[in-house]
Design an enzyme around this catalytic site. Structure first.
Site, PDB file in Angstrom:
ATOM      1  N   CYS A 155     -18.533  10.967 -42.840  1.00 43.53           N
ATOM      2  CA  CYS A 155     -18.824  11.844 -41.702  1.00 43.53           C
ATOM      3  C   CYS A 155     -20.195  12.488 -41.880  1.00 43.53           C
ATOM      4  CB  CYS A 155     -17.752  12.924 -41.584  1.00 43.53           C
ATOM      5  SG  CYS A 155     -18.030  14.076 -40.219  1.00 43.53           S
ATOM      6  N   CYS A 161     -19.421  21.105 -41.550  1.00 41.44           N
ATOM      7  CA  CYS A 161     -18.188  21.337 -40.799  1.00 41.44           C
ATOM      8  C   CYS A 161     -17.106  21.873 -41.732  1.00 41.44           C
ATOM      9  CB  CYS A 161     -17.736  20.036 -40.146  1.00 41.44           C
ATOM     10  SG  CYS A 161     -16.136  20.135 -39.310  1.00 41.44           S
ATOM     11  N   CYS A 164     -13.263  19.301 -43.420  1.00 41.13           N
ATOM     12  CA  CYS A 164     -12.960  18.536 -44.636  1.00 41.13           C
ATOM     13  C   CYS A 164     -13.649  19.154 -45.842  1.00 41.13           C
ATOM     14  CB  CYS A 164     -13.415  17.085 -44.487  1.00 41.13           C
ATOM     15  SG  CYS A 164     -12.520  16.146 -43.230  1.00 41.13           S
ATOM     16  N   CYS A 259     -15.480  12.364 -35.024  1.00 41.48           N
ATOM     17  CA  CYS A 259     -14.641  12.858 -36.124  1.00 41.48           C
ATOM     18  C   CYS A 259     -13.912  11.669 -36.741  1.00 41.48           C
ATOM     19  CB  CYS A 259     -13.644  13.892 -35.608  1.00 41.48           C
ATOM     20  SG  CYS A 259     -12.565  14.558 -36.900  1.00 41.48           S
ATOM     21  N   GLN A 336       3.890  16.561 -36.005  1.00 40.12           N
ATOM     22  CA  GLN A 336       2.984  16.291 -37.122  1.00 40.12           C
ATOM     23  C   GLN A 336       1.811  15.428 -36.671  1.00 40.12           C
ATOM     24  OE1 GLN A 336       2.922  17.708 -39.874  1.00 40.12           O
ATOM     25  NE2 GLN A 336       4.971  18.344 -40.480  1.00 40.12           N
ATOM     26  N   ASP A 439      12.160  23.383 -42.165  1.00 38.03           N
ATOM     27  CA  ASP A 439      10.744  23.042 -41.976  1.00 38.03           C
ATOM     28  C   ASP A 439      10.107  24.159 -41.152  1.00 38.03           C
ATOM     29  OD1 ASP A 439       8.309  21.834 -41.806  1.00 38.03           O
ATOM     30  OD2 ASP A 439       8.941  20.154 -40.555  1.00 38.03           O
ATOM     31  N   CYS A 466       4.640  23.512 -44.756  1.00 41.79           N
ATOM     32  CA  CYS A 466       3.198  23.373 -44.542  1.00 41.79           C
ATOM     33  C   CYS A 466       2.434  24.480 -45.262  1.00 41.79           C
ATOM     34  CB  CYS A 466       2.874  23.388 -43.047  1.00 41.79           C
ATOM     35  SG  CYS A 466       3.340  24.921 -42.214  1.00 41.79           S
TER      36      CYS A 466
END
Length: 521
Positions: A155, A161, A164, A259, A336, A439, A466
């Protein structure tokens, strides 16, 4: 002499960074040292708290305690825009490099994104917090060539950015770092002895490391009054117009034209969407968060499951295939964002449930069920399945998904309701033959839910999270509350490991299996 019983609040275990000092009488107009220190503590289980635990591990509790007491914990020895050369010593749970401020400065951590242990870097300070400063990476002076390989980066925005953190790393290294996050989370937040936990397994990777993300939400700010006029599309886009994601360390939007972690369907749709926004930007009076979501082409399902379209309407219907099962849901709702890992994830959960079972589970309760992913994927292995979800829309889609997959009516049902009251709705289920899947959202479970879970004593609890830090807290609470229930039964954490739903980022999800055991006689 009868001893006075202390209130529960007085019996609470102090926080890790509390200082045990005698209480002193102070003026009502002046806070005590302890009160000032409490004010500095980050919000429990927040990203700031997670970073604070990394800082404690790095410079030691004694140094942090001293700074909290003498009032220097926010007095950075580094000034705004100071440029310093640093040696990176470790990586935080958030994926940033951690270094100590150079001598002769007192113990102080500098957080530098996109840097790796063993590297010497030059960084520019832009903000300071509790015992740390945040800095932009200016230059990698001496790279760690065993870890860093810039040829892996796909990228052009990487390094600027905020999306990531790990594109320069091998995927094996990324998975190792994510396992470390799970290890640290349970060490710092579960309040459990190491003997209560299994060896944390290696993180299970995503089949796709790029082109996996099925949803992105770029955004843009509305133009100022003076800028609200049609643009000449033959001219370059004005500098003030940025459609994309946040720049690292800021709330500033940076312009993103592509992206590579998004699916090809989304990447193909992003350019025309941007062009449409640019052509009518003068009509916007408020900023907008856009939606691009990958979906099977529902107009052509009969001929192919390989044809995809990009959905941009929050209320439109999205369709995905997970293994042999089909799922539909509203584009703006939760599902997800990495389809490639969902079949391995649900298969792992199924295998873990039945791995060491002496009594075959017959009933499944799926708390926070959403559109029914776990309920429906695991339904062939249970006699009765019930999903609970607060959102009535999600229940409607979960019910529709059960029908879509030809699950017999009555076998798999969904009920709208608060997960905190879930056990009142399944009180007829036999606890010894029941599996509970949790969850929850990032905040985890509340005390009321955990209390009911402990009272119900289902045979197996699967905690999918998460946010591994609130998961660690909740599992610690479950095990501790079981100690006070008299019959000797308790949960053991049978297995614990991370799942990588977001390659190239520092984020890791986690699956824990808790099994009820009786006391040894």
């Amino acid at each position: 002499m009868k001893r006075r019983r202390l209130p529960l609040a007085s019996m609470k275990k102090p926080r890790l960074d509390d200082v045990e000092t005698p209480k002193k009488q102070v003026s009502k107009h002046k806070k005590s040292r302890a009160a000032r220190k409490r004010d500095l503590n980050p919000e429990p289980y927040s990203p700031d708290d997670v970073l604070h635990r990394d800082i404690l591990q790095m410079i030691g509790k004694e140094a942090v305690d001293k700074a909290l007491v003498d009032g220097s914990a926010k007095n950075s020895p580094l000034q705004f825009h100071d440029e310093v050369e640093l040696e990176i010593l470790s990586i935080s749970s958030g994926g940033d490099g951690l270094a100590l401020a150079p001598a002769p400065h007192p113990p102080w951590v500098v957080v530098v994104p996109f840097s790796l242990p063993g590297e010497k870097v030059r960084a520019k300070v832009y903000r300071s917090g509790l015992m740390h400063s945040l800095a932009d990476l200016v230059e990698v002076v001496t790279p760690n060539n065993e870890l860093r390989d810039q040829s892996r980066v796909q990228c052009k925005y990487f390094g600027t950015c905020a999306g990531c953190q790990y594109q320069m790393l091998s995927y094996e290294t990324q998975l190792g770092l994510k396992r470390d996050v799970v290890v640290k989370a349970f060490k710092n937040f579960s309040d459990l002895p190491e003997s209560s936990l299994p060896e944390i397994g290696s993180t299970i990777g995503s089949p796709l490391q790029y082109g996996y993300r099925t949803k992105i939400t770029p955004h843009f700010e509305a133009p100022r009054q003076s800028q609200r006029q049609p643009l000449d599309l033959a001219e370059p886009k004005p500098e003030w117009l940025k459609i994309g994601f946040n720049k690292v360390g800021t709330r500033t939007t940076m312009d993103i034209e592509d992206c590579p972690i998004a699916t090809q369907t989304i990447r193909d749709a992003l350019t025309p969407m941007r062009e449409g926004i640019i052509s009518k930007i003068h009509t916007y009076k408020r900023g907008v968060s856009l939606l691009l979501r990958d979906s099977l082409d529902m107009s052509d399902l009969a001929s192919s499951l390989d044809k995809h379209v990009c959905i941009t309407d929050q209320k439109a219907i999205v369709r995905e295939q997970v293994g042999d099962m089909s799922f539909e849901y509203q584009a703006g709702s939760f599902f997800q964002n990495n389809n490639s890992v969902l079949e391995p994830l649900t298969t792992y959960v199924k295998n873990a449930i039945f791995a060491h079972t002496t009594v075959k589970p017959t009933h499944l309760v799926d708390a926070y069920c959403g559109a029914g992913l776990f309920s429906i994927m695991l339904s062939p292995h249970f006699e009765v399945v019930t999903g609970i979800e607060l959102s009535a829309d999600s229940i409607r889609f979960a019910t529709r998904n059960a029908e879509l997959n030809n699950i017999p009516k009555g076998k798999c049902t969904f009920r709208a309701g608060d997960a905190a009251n879930i056990f009142a709705t399944v009180k007829s289920f036999p606890p010894g033959e029941t599996v509970l899947i949790i969850d929850p959202p990032r905040k985890g479970c509340d005390d009321n839910f955990i209390r009911q879970l402990v009272e119900f004593k289902c045979n197996i609890v699967v905690y999918v999270s998460c946010n591994v830090h609130t998961q660690a807290r909740d599992i610690g609470m479950i095990l501790k509350k079981m100690e006070g229930h008299g019959d000797g039964k308790t949960y053991v954490v049978e297995s614990l490991r991370g799942f990588d739903l977001f390659p190239q980022t520092a984020h890791v999800e986690s699956v824990a299996i808790l099994r009820l055991v009786s006391p040894v006689t």
